[in-house]
Design a protein around this motif. Structure first.
Motif, PDB file in Angstrom:
ATOM      1  N   ALA A 253      10.038 -38.451 -12.108  1.00  0.00           N
ATOM      2  CA  ALA A 253      11.253 -37.923 -11.491  1.00  0.00           C
ATOM      3  C   ALA A 253      12.469 -38.175 -12.384  1.00  0.00           C
ATOM      4  CB  ALA A 253      11.464 -38.567 -10.120  1.00  0.00           C
ATOM      5  N   LYS A 254      12.523 -39.349 -13.026  1.00  0.00           N
ATOM      6  CA  LYS A 254      13.632 -39.636 -13.935  1.00  0.00           C
ATOM      7  C   LYS A 254      13.619 -38.671 -15.117  1.00  0.00           C
ATOM      8  CE  LYS A 254      14.318 -44.555 -13.034  1.00  0.00           C
ATOM      9  NZ  LYS A 254      14.165 -45.918 -13.576  1.00  0.00           N
ATOM     10  N   ASP A 255      12.410 -38.441 -15.684  1.00  0.00           N
ATOM     11  CA  ASP A 255      12.308 -37.506 -16.798  1.00  0.00           C
ATOM     12  C   ASP A 255      12.759 -36.112 -16.377  1.00  0.00           C
ATOM     13  OD1 ASP A 255      11.334 -39.555 -18.340  1.00  0.00           O
ATOM     14  OD2 ASP A 255       9.227 -38.956 -18.180  1.00  0.00           O
ATOM     15  N   ALA A 256      12.305 -35.687 -15.209  1.00  0.00           N
ATOM     16  CA  ALA A 256      12.694 -34.371 -14.716  1.00  0.00           C
ATOM     17  C   ALA A 256      14.209 -34.317 -14.507  1.00  0.00           C
ATOM     18  CB  ALA A 256      11.970 -34.059 -13.411  1.00  0.00           C
ATOM     19  N   GLY A 257      14.772 -35.402 -14.005  1.00  0.00           N
ATOM     20  CA  GLY A 257      16.219 -35.455 -13.800  1.00  0.00           C
ATOM     21  C   GLY A 257      16.973 -35.338 -15.114  1.00  0.00           C
TER      22      GLY A 257
ATOM     23  N   LEU B  85      16.698 -31.783 -16.238  1.00  0.00           N
ATOM     24  CA  LEU B  85      17.582 -30.946 -15.433  1.00  0.00           C
ATOM     25  C   LEU B  85      19.041 -31.164 -15.828  1.00  0.00           C
ATOM     26  CD1 LEU B  85      15.967 -31.240 -11.904  1.00  0.00           C
ATOM     27  CD2 LEU B  85      16.040 -29.213 -13.359  1.00  0.00           C
ATOM     28  N   GLN B  86      19.378 -32.389 -16.181  1.00  0.00           N
ATOM     29  CA  GLN B  86      20.747 -32.674 -16.628  1.00  0.00           C
ATOM     30  C   GLN B  86      21.056 -31.917 -17.908  1.00  0.00           C
ATOM     31  OE1 GLN B  86      23.079 -34.463 -15.020  1.00  0.00           O
ATOM     32  NE2 GLN B  86      24.541 -33.882 -16.594  1.00  0.00           N
ATOM     33  N   SER B  87      20.080 -31.886 -18.837  1.00  0.00           N
ATOM     34  CA  SER B  87      20.324 -31.151 -20.084  1.00  0.00           C
ATOM     35  C   SER B  87      20.434 -29.657 -19.813  1.00  0.00           C
ATOM     36  CB  SER B  87      19.231 -31.441 -21.112  1.00  0.00           C
ATOM     37  OG  SER B  87      17.992 -30.911 -20.704  1.00  0.00           O
ATOM     38  N   VAL B  88      19.625 -29.158 -18.881  1.00  0.00           N
ATOM     39  CA  VAL B  88      19.722 -27.747 -18.504  1.00  0.00           C
ATOM     40  C   VAL B  88      21.082 -27.493 -17.864  1.00  0.00           C
ATOM     41  CG1 VAL B  88      18.826 -25.969 -16.957  1.00  0.00           C
ATOM     42  CG2 VAL B  88      17.248 -27.375 -18.267  1.00  0.00           C
ATOM     43  N   GLY B  89      21.522 -28.419 -17.011  1.00  0.00           N
ATOM     44  CA  GLY B  89      22.841 -28.276 -16.394  1.00  0.00           C
ATOM     45  C   GLY B  89      23.946 -28.282 -17.438  1.00  0.00           C
ATOM     46  N   ASP B  90      23.805 -29.130 -18.467  1.00  0.00           N
ATOM     47  CA  ASP B  90      24.797 -29.153 -19.549  1.00  0.00           C
ATOM     48  C   ASP B  90      24.824 -27.813 -20.275  1.00  0.00           C
ATOM     49  OD1 ASP B  90      25.387 -31.755 -18.879  1.00  0.00           O
ATOM     50  OD2 ASP B  90      24.186 -32.652 -20.508  1.00  0.00           O
TER      51      ASP B  90
END
Length: 162
Positions: A120-124, A127-132
């Protein structure tokens, strides 16, 4: 002080009446049931007679062979105690076995939970990099709109001046 003692005594006397009233009520109820139901009277008479015979037979056995009755009771008690001890040992074995299995299962669950948390941390993070990236794209689009608006304003101003 004497008055308190007398009050306590009168309360005690009143408190002692409750058990007497309960027993009296039970007896009256039993008499009513016996008076109304002949089948119940017959059953009670038969049960009382059987109990009387059993007690009489037991008393006779005790008079004839007190040591034998004592040994019989001691044997029964020792047998019941050994059966109880075996049952307790079996229960303890089951608890030990099941406890170790539960402990292993809990450790497996804990390990799997840690793996799930890491995933879940890796996915987060991903997702954060995708959000960036999405934020960067949004900013790029916003800056293009501002540039286009500036160019349109300039073209409009030039047309107005002609």
């Amino acid at each position: 002080m004497v008055q308190n003692y007398e009050n306590n005594q009168s309360r005690t006397r009143k408190g002692n009446k409750l058990p007497l009233a309960m027993v009296s009520g039970a007896l009256v109820g039993a008499v009513v049931v016996l008076a109304a139901d002949s089948e119940e009277r017959r059953r009670l008479k038969s049960g009382s007679s059987n109990a009387k015979h059993k007690v009489s037979d037991y008393a006779t056995r005790v008079k004839e062979d007190p040591q034998g009755v004592k040994d019989d009771w001691l044997g029964r008690i020792q047998s019941a105690a050994s059966i109880t001890k075996e049952a307790v040992q079996k229960i303890q074995e089951i608890l030990d076995e099941q406890g170790s299995q539960i402990k292993e299962s809990a450790q497996d669950i804990q390990h799997e939970s840690k793996e799930m948390i890491e995933t879940a941390k890796d996915a987060g993070e991903e997702l954060q990099s995708v959000g960036d990236k999405a934020q960067e794209a949004k900013e790029e689009l916003s800056s293009d709109n501002e540039t286009n608006e500036t160019e349109e304003t300039t073209i409009t101003d030039i047309n107005d001046k002609k």
